[in-house]
Design an enzyme around this catalytic site. Structure first.
Site, PDB file in Angstrom:
ATOM      1  N   SER A  11       0.886  -1.248   0.008  1.00 31.15           N
ATOM      2  CA  SER A  11      -0.049   0.114   0.054  1.00 31.15           C
ATOM      3  C   SER A  11       0.863   1.352   0.115  1.00 31.15           C
ATOM      4  CB  SER A  11      -1.047  -0.051   1.281  1.00 31.15           C
ATOM      5  OG  SER A  11      -0.221  -0.037   2.451  1.00 31.15           O
ATOM      6  N   HIS A  61      -5.775  -3.961  -0.864  1.00 32.79           N
ATOM      7  CA  HIS A  61      -5.383  -3.029  -1.722  1.00 32.79           C
ATOM      8  C   HIS A  61      -5.619  -3.467  -3.131  1.00 32.79           C
ATOM      9  CE1 HIS A  61      -4.185   0.550   1.003  1.00 32.79           C
ATOM     10  NE2 HIS A  61      -3.835  -0.706   1.813  1.00 32.79           N
ATOM     11  N   LYS A  86     -11.816  -0.665   1.877  1.00 33.09           N
ATOM     12  CA  LYS A  86     -11.298   0.418   1.145  1.00 33.09           C
ATOM     13  C   LYS A  86     -12.080   0.424  -0.220  1.00 33.09           C
ATOM     14  CE  LYS A  86      -7.114  -1.056   3.246  1.00 33.09           C
ATOM     15  NZ  LYS A  86      -6.825   0.272   4.288  1.00 33.09           N
TER      16      LYS A  86
HETATM   17  N1  PMP Z   1      -4.135  -5.128   5.304  1.00 28.47           N
HETATM   18  C1  PMP Z   1      -3.587  -4.081   4.550  1.00 28.47           C
HETATM   19  C2  PMP Z   1      -2.715  -4.589   3.675  1.00 28.47           C
HETATM   20  C3  PMP Z   1      -3.957  -2.953   4.738  1.00 28.47           C
HETATM   21  O1  PMP Z   1      -3.511  -1.916   4.052  1.00 28.47           O
HETATM   22  C4  PMP Z   1      -5.048  -2.584   5.841  1.00 28.47           C
HETATM   23  C5  PMP Z   1      -5.735  -1.231   6.029  1.00 28.47           C
HETATM   24  N2  PMP Z   1      -4.740  -0.293   6.412  1.00 28.47           N
HETATM   25  C6  PMP Z   1      -5.412  -3.536   6.664  1.00 28.47           C
HETATM   26  C7  PMP Z   1      -5.190  -4.988   6.564  1.00 28.47           C
HETATM   27  C8  PMP Z   1      -6.570  -3.369   7.605  1.00 28.47           C
HETATM   28  O2  PMP Z   1      -7.828  -3.130   7.319  1.00 28.47           O
HETATM   29  P1  PMP Z   1      -8.909  -2.370   7.967  1.00 28.47           P
HETATM   30  O3  PMP Z   1      -8.594  -0.995   7.667  1.00 28.47           O
HETATM   31  O4  PMP Z   1     -10.202  -2.765   7.184  1.00 28.47           O
HETATM   32  O5  PMP Z   1      -8.872  -2.705   9.290  1.00 28.47           O
END
Ligand code: PMP
Length: 396
Positions: free
Chosen positions: A186, A214, A244
């Site tokens: 990300s 992502h 997302k």
């Molecule tokens: N895994 C990854 C690769 C992420 O980028 C994120 C979000 N920043 C998450 C998990 C966590 O997801 P959530 O925001 O739905 O808790």
């Protein structure tokens, strides 16, 4: 009154963060997190959300939420395993399984929770996990929680992964070995080398785990990175967030019927944390329906991503090696990165500085997240502000 040692700890550490440009200030939004946002009475072009497809602010999702709240109430009332499971939760899980081309799906209250839940439900202290060094914080925490031996491999370095897999296998120390990677990283926007990872996994009998937070809604006609590479039947765990591109909140694991059955029996956030509220579940169902039937938003997202990336590159910014719409602009020094973001803000563009510990020290960046909801005019305006501020601060 707090203890003297706590007071001292907090003061010293907060001051330290401030002096290094690592202190995060939260800017509350006064309305929706759309292509423009309102902060302190000012309207800004928004390049910091994960609302890739604009679905977080789509009326079809909002209407579905309202209807579900009226029918089922505001909260689920219990954990999934007692009586918090509504027919809506099951409808969503069936739909996601179809969308992801897997036998079954389990959902959780967040993507973060999902990684905490799934890794520790199958891995323990007699196991090993091979984890890409740039994996997300929730993967790192999930690995820690499992108490398995975590072995980091160099970012997307398949030779290193192979060597570590071979050494772990030949050591005879571990019952099970898992390889974990983000599908799309990300902070840089690059895509994991899943075909090679799967080959190595098959050679050394590794369990495969892809966190596609992502990639979902972005790659593989929306079904994610695994589908993008045509590997749906060769990955054990496909993790995704519903927060997302899907635009709401929550997370899921997609996999075999037996895996999902086990997670429903033994993953702790499913057993011990209240189920997702019905309004959110209904909105997610509406969102997945849109994604399964219409590629227009995904196409727009990619067009916008390609435009922004190529224009910033032409101006001389370092946009890294992104392969997705994520458009980093790498500045390096943390204080300068914060200054850049502040000047963008003053010029009407909201693009938050990303610094340590989210990215390694010395690699501070503005991470631009163009979405399907941005108009071309908005992005042209962003490019002209970037040019002005970039020249002013000597970055280009
Ligand atoms: N895994 C990854 C690769 C992420 O980028 C994120 C979000 N920043 C998450 C998990 C966590 O997801 P959530 O925001 O739905 O808790």
């Amino acid at each position: 009154m707090s203890s003297h040692s706590l007071e001292q700890f907090l003061t010293e550490n907060i001051e330290d963060l401030k002096s290094k440009g690592l202190y995060n200030v939260i800017d509350p939004l006064q309305g929706p997190n759309g292509p423009t946002i309102d902060i302190e009475g000012k309207s800004l072009i928004n390049l910091s959300s994960n609302n890739y497809l604009g679905l977080a602010t789509d009326n079809r999702l909002v209407d579905a939420s309202i209807e579900a709240a009226k029918k089922y109430g505001a909260g689920a009332g219990a954990v999934r395993t007692i009586n918090g499971t509504m027919d809506l939760h099951l409808e969503l899980e069936h739909k996601l399984a179809e969308f992801k081309h897997t036998e079954a799906v389990i959902t959780y209250q967040s993507g973060f929770n999902c990684n905490m839940a799934a890794i520790s439900a199958v891995m323990d202290k007699n196991d090993a996990i091979l984890s890409d060094e740039l994996n997300h914080a929730s993967i790192i925490d999930g690995c820690r929680l499992s108490r398995a031996k975590t072995i980091r491999f160099k970012h997307s370095d398949m030779e290193d992964l192979r060597a570590q897999a071979k050494a772990a296998k030949e050591s005879g120390l571990y019952n099970k070995i898992m390889v974990i990677t983000d599908g799309v990283f990300s902070m840089d926007g690059d895509i994991a080398k899943l075909p090679e990872i799967v080959q190595i996994a098959e050679e050394f009998d590794l369990i495969t785990y892809v966190d596609d937070a992502h990639g979902s809604g972005v790659l593989g006609q929306g079904a994610g990175t695994v589908k993008h590479f045509g590997l749906s039947d060769r990955i054990d765990f496909q993790i995704g967030t519903l927060s997302k591109a899907i635009g709401v909140v929550g997370g899921y694991v997609a996999g075999s019927t037996k895996l999902i059955e086990w997670l429903k029996l033994r993953s702790r956030p499913f057993l011990f944390s209240t189920a997702m509220p019905p309004a959110s579940v209904a909105a997610i169902i509406a969102s997945v329906d849109i994604l399964m039937n219409d590629q227009t938003l995904i196409k727009k997202l990619w067009e916008n991503g390609d435009f922004l990336k190529s224009e910033l590159k032409k101006l001389g910014f370092d946009v890294g090696h992104s392969e997705t719409p994520i458009t980093p602009c790498i500045i390096g020094d943390e204080v300068k990165t914060q200054e850049f973001s502040k000047r963008l803000y003053e010029e009407g563009v909201y693009a938050k500085a990303i610094v340590f510990p989210t990215v390694p020290k010395g690699t501070g960046r503005i991470r631009n997240m163009p979405t399907a909801a941005h108009s071309r005019e908005m992005l042209e305006q962003v490019v002209s502000v970037y040019e002005k501020v970039g020249k002013e601060l000597g970055i280009i």
